[in-house]
Enzyme design. Sequence first.
Site, PDB file in Angstrom:
ATOM      1  N   TRP A   1      -2.820  -2.702  -1.576  1.00  0.00           N
ATOM      2  CA  TRP A   1      -2.544  -4.140  -1.632  1.00  0.00           C
ATOM      3  C   TRP A   1      -3.499  -4.739  -0.599  1.00  0.00           C
ATOM      4  CZ3 TRP A   1      -0.921  -8.059   1.657  1.00  0.00           C
ATOM      5  CH2 TRP A   1      -0.473  -9.223   1.029  1.00  0.00           C
TER       6      TRP A   1
ATOM      7  N   ARG B   1       4.303  -0.654  -4.700  1.00  0.00           N
ATOM      8  CA  ARG B   1       4.004  -1.179  -3.359  1.00  0.00           C
ATOM      9  C   ARG B   1       2.654  -1.878  -3.283  1.00  0.00           C
ATOM     10  NH1 ARG B   1       7.298   1.812   0.771  1.00  0.00           N
ATOM     11  NH2 ARG B   1       6.049   0.608   2.191  1.00  0.00           N
TER      12      ARG B   1
ATOM     13  N   HIS C   1      12.810 -39.173  -1.160  1.00  0.00           N
ATOM     14  CA  HIS C   1      12.034 -39.473   0.045  1.00  0.00           C
ATOM     15  C   HIS C   1      10.560 -39.101  -0.102  1.00  0.00           C
ATOM     16  CE1 HIS C   1      15.516 -40.766   2.280  1.00  0.00           C
ATOM     17  NE2 HIS C   1      16.171 -39.706   1.820  1.00  0.00           N
TER      18      HIS C   1
ATOM     19  N   GLU D   1      16.354 -19.765  -4.319  1.00  0.00           N
ATOM     20  CA  GLU D   1      16.090 -18.406  -4.817  1.00  0.00           C
ATOM     21  C   GLU D   1      15.560 -18.457  -6.255  1.00  0.00           C
ATOM     22  OE1 GLU D   1      15.428 -15.678  -3.831  1.00  0.00           O
ATOM     23  OE2 GLU D   1      15.831 -14.272  -5.442  1.00  0.00           O
TER      24      GLU D   1
ATOM     25  N   GLU E   1       7.212 -16.398  -8.680  1.00  0.00           N
ATOM     26  CA  GLU E   1       6.547 -15.130  -8.365  1.00  0.00           C
ATOM     27  C   GLU E   1       6.164 -14.322  -9.602  1.00  0.00           C
ATOM     28  OE1 GLU E   1      10.411 -12.617  -6.668  1.00  0.00           O
ATOM     29  OE2 GLU E   1       8.439 -12.086  -5.940  1.00  0.00           O
TER      30      GLU E   1
ATOM     31  N   ASN F   1      -2.065   2.697   5.852  1.00  0.00           N
ATOM     32  CA  ASN F   1      -1.167   1.550   5.617  1.00  0.00           C
ATOM     33  C   ASN F   1      -1.047   0.804   6.934  1.00  0.00           C
ATOM     34  OD1 ASN F   1      -0.605   2.307   3.058  1.00  0.00           O
ATOM     35  ND2 ASN F   1       1.595   2.581   3.352  1.00  0.00           N
ATOM     36  N   GLY F   2      -1.041  -0.509   6.881  1.00  0.00           N
ATOM     37  CA  GLY F   2      -0.906  -1.288   8.113  1.00  0.00           C
ATOM     38  C   GLY F   2      -2.149  -2.128   8.341  1.00  0.00           C
TER      39      GLY F   2
ATOM     40  N   LYS G   1      11.982 -16.919  -7.645  1.00  0.00           N
ATOM     41  CA  LYS G   1      11.954 -15.927  -8.731  1.00  0.00           C
ATOM     42  C   LYS G   1      11.013 -16.376  -9.835  1.00  0.00           C
ATOM     43  CE  LYS G   1      13.448 -13.526  -7.428  1.00  0.00           C
ATOM     44  NZ  LYS G   1      13.608 -12.621  -6.409  1.00  0.00           N
TER      45      LYS G   1
ATOM     46  N   LYS H   1       6.003  -4.721  -3.251  1.00  0.00           N
ATOM     47  CA  LYS H   1       7.456  -4.634  -3.073  1.00  0.00           C
ATOM     48  C   LYS H   1       7.867  -4.710  -1.607  1.00  0.00           C
ATOM     49  CE  LYS H   1      11.646  -4.148  -4.531  1.00  0.00           C
ATOM     50  NZ  LYS H   1      12.252  -5.393  -5.043  1.00  0.00           N
TER      51      LYS H   1
ATOM     52  N   CYS I   1       0.840  -1.187   0.000  1.00  0.00           N
ATOM     53  CA  CYS I   1       0.000   0.000   0.000  1.00  0.00           C
ATOM     54  C   CYS I   1       0.882   1.246   0.000  1.00  0.00           C
ATOM     55  CB  CYS I   1      -0.939   0.083   1.197  1.00  0.00           C
ATOM     56  SG  CYS I   1      -2.098  -1.266   1.264  1.00  0.00           S
TER      57      CYS I   1
HETATM   58  C1  AGP Z   1      11.536 -11.154  -3.731  1.00  0.00           C
HETATM   59  O1  AGP Z   1      11.553 -11.289  -5.100  1.00  0.00           O
HETATM   60  C2  AGP Z   1      10.234 -10.991  -3.133  1.00  0.00           C
HETATM   61  N1  AGP Z   1       9.489  -9.977  -3.744  1.00  0.00           N
HETATM   62  C3  AGP Z   1      10.151 -11.061  -1.622  1.00  0.00           C
HETATM   63  O2  AGP Z   1      10.395 -12.381  -1.291  1.00  0.00           O
HETATM   64  C4  AGP Z   1      11.069 -10.151  -0.750  1.00  0.00           C
HETATM   65  O3  AGP Z   1      12.398 -10.549  -0.898  1.00  0.00           O
HETATM   66  C5  AGP Z   1      10.617 -10.244   0.707  1.00  0.00           C
HETATM   67  O4  AGP Z   1       9.312  -9.765   0.811  1.00  0.00           O
HETATM   68  C6  AGP Z   1      11.516  -9.489   1.649  1.00  0.00           C
HETATM   69  O5  AGP Z   1      11.573  -8.138   1.365  1.00  0.00           O
HETATM   70  P1  AGP Z   1      12.669  -7.209   1.986  1.00  0.00           P
HETATM   71  O6  AGP Z   1      13.991  -7.665   1.474  1.00  0.00           O
HETATM   72  O7  AGP Z   1      12.325  -5.833   1.523  1.00  0.00           O
HETATM   73  O8  AGP Z   1      12.596  -7.350   3.474  1.00  0.00           O
END
Ligand code: AGP
Length: 606
Positions: A85, A26, A504, A481, A488, A111-112, A485, A601, A2
């Site tokens: 969001w 955001r 397993h 990782e 997402e 926000n929050g 990627k 983000k 947000c």
């Molecule tokens: C990464 O591609 C993601 N968008 C997400 O996992 C992100 O890394 C996570 O939300 C942590 O964010 P930060 O590094 O701003 O704390």
Amino acid sequence: MCGIYGYIGEKSVCEVMKGIKRLEYRGYDSAGIAIQTDLPFAEDGNTRNGDGITTIKNKGEISNLEKIVLNRVVKSNVAIGHTRWATHGQPNIKNSHPHLSHDGKWAIVHNGIIENYLELKEQLSSDFFVSETDTEVVAQMLEKYYNGDVLSTIKMVCEKLKGSYAFAIITSHCKNKIFVARQNSPVVVGYGKNYSVVCSDINSIKGDRILMIENGQFAVLEKGKLSVYDNCLKEIDINELGEIEKAGGEKLGDYSHYMQKEIEEIPIAIKRTVKAYANVETLEKILPKKRFEKIKNILIIGCGTAYHAGLVGQRLFEEEGIFCESAIASEFRYKPFTERKNTLAIFVSQSGETADTIGALKLCKQKGLKTLAITNVKNSSITFAADYCIYTNAGSEIGVASTKAYNCQLAVFYILSKYFNYLKHGDLKAYDEEIKNLRRIAKLIKYNDNKHICSKLAQKIHKARSIYMIGRGLDYNIAQEASLKLKEISYIHCEAYPAGELKHGTISLIDKNTFVFAFVTQEKIKDKTFGNINEVVAREGKIILFSPFDNANKKVCEEVKVPKIKERYYPLFIINYLQLISYYTALLLGNNPDKPRSLAKSVTVE
Ligand code: AGP
């Protein structure tokens, strides 16, 4: 997660629209604006008139709102806007912010999360509510508890709330002002000649003088003027508040997407990180020998990609003989805390605003651990919460999928592992060697011509229903990782597995339609992983192999022979392929990689 933008001054509507556009990364489920105006608009599904305040909202990206706002002649000196969001209720027009009180005299953006909103809602008339949000409860409470003084009403309402908030509020009880309150959600305010501004994001605010609002404080914005109050409503001299250095906004330039630009910037970003800590003296100033030489244990905490960077960090510290654990912030916070001595707790966060990571940090601090933040954003909340702070210097990262920030987090861990080795053994040579090696890897990434193979692999996998990624040790960390990627931004189901664990249970899911990315870069365990690859091939799984080693099994579907480098740097090097493959796959599927569905983000709620 947000975004809030409010503006008092000429062309406030335009300024707010530009402001929320900068914040769109955001959250982009829906957006809205509240305008203080005495001329009511024609009402429709998007537009609602209050008493001296009109709200205009729309679903989806801000461009949808822009179409209806910019089509009208909207003149006002006071406006607040929001890009959402969704946390409570679907991303529809009713649930979009700003929310009006029932009498139409108050409008609020938030926000929050208000955790006790249901309990509070029960004390209000249910006929008043039009949305399912926690925020609307606050709007109705402002109306109900109004005592003739706006600021003290806001304070009184805030005292009844549990959870986190940054609010921007306008009211026709007191025109030409924006009221701001903060508790555990970031918010900054700024002003200059003839205007003042409020924003939830340090990097998106435009203003001559910018100040941070602390938890429990309130701010009142007027044209060209700003007043800040403590939690007893005693005015604070704003000259005593921390002034914020403005960060330059990032332009997309010739790139199609921020993600593409940010992947391209990886070599230069790593070089910047390395340059900042090239001299050991810099780290000695941040983490003085006297305070850190006794550290015996390290605990690394983060979320998502930042957590994955921490997992690599863990292995690097272990290589130096330091006991290290990693934890996901949202899990760590709520499990029993084990007392630890001589422990440094490291918190990794690109944005520096992630609620779970900051919550875990506060807990560790309370328990007496030394806390160090590794972040990319100057003046972000984590920098104030931690005892010590190291910046990754990746430059602003706008794409929701973290790329260059991850590489720079790794660079910091490579350097830190050798710094702790230096503290223990005084080995400066190894530290300097690390700096040189990282510079070499940055150069190698820069000149590595991998776009063609990555786009070919994206072509190959983009219709897959399910993908697995396997490896052992550091190769498993690459898989973790890489798989985050890919999923997402492509929305393809993808799981990372330790190669030896597949048999397993999960191997039962492998058939001739399953792609399995395999990473084999560590000499000591390569034969074991090659064995696991054979098991996948035997079940007709299609292996896409990344390795510098000769592969005995010629039955793999694709083989990417990566250059031979020192093994510890493969996570930093190979992830670049997977970032690109994810990007190309998203494009092939028609997804916007910068704004993947349901994500934001920075995640400022739990
Ligand atoms: C990464 O591609 C993601 N968008 C997400 O996992 C992100 O890394 C996570 O939300 C942590 O964010 P930060 O590094 O701003 O704390």
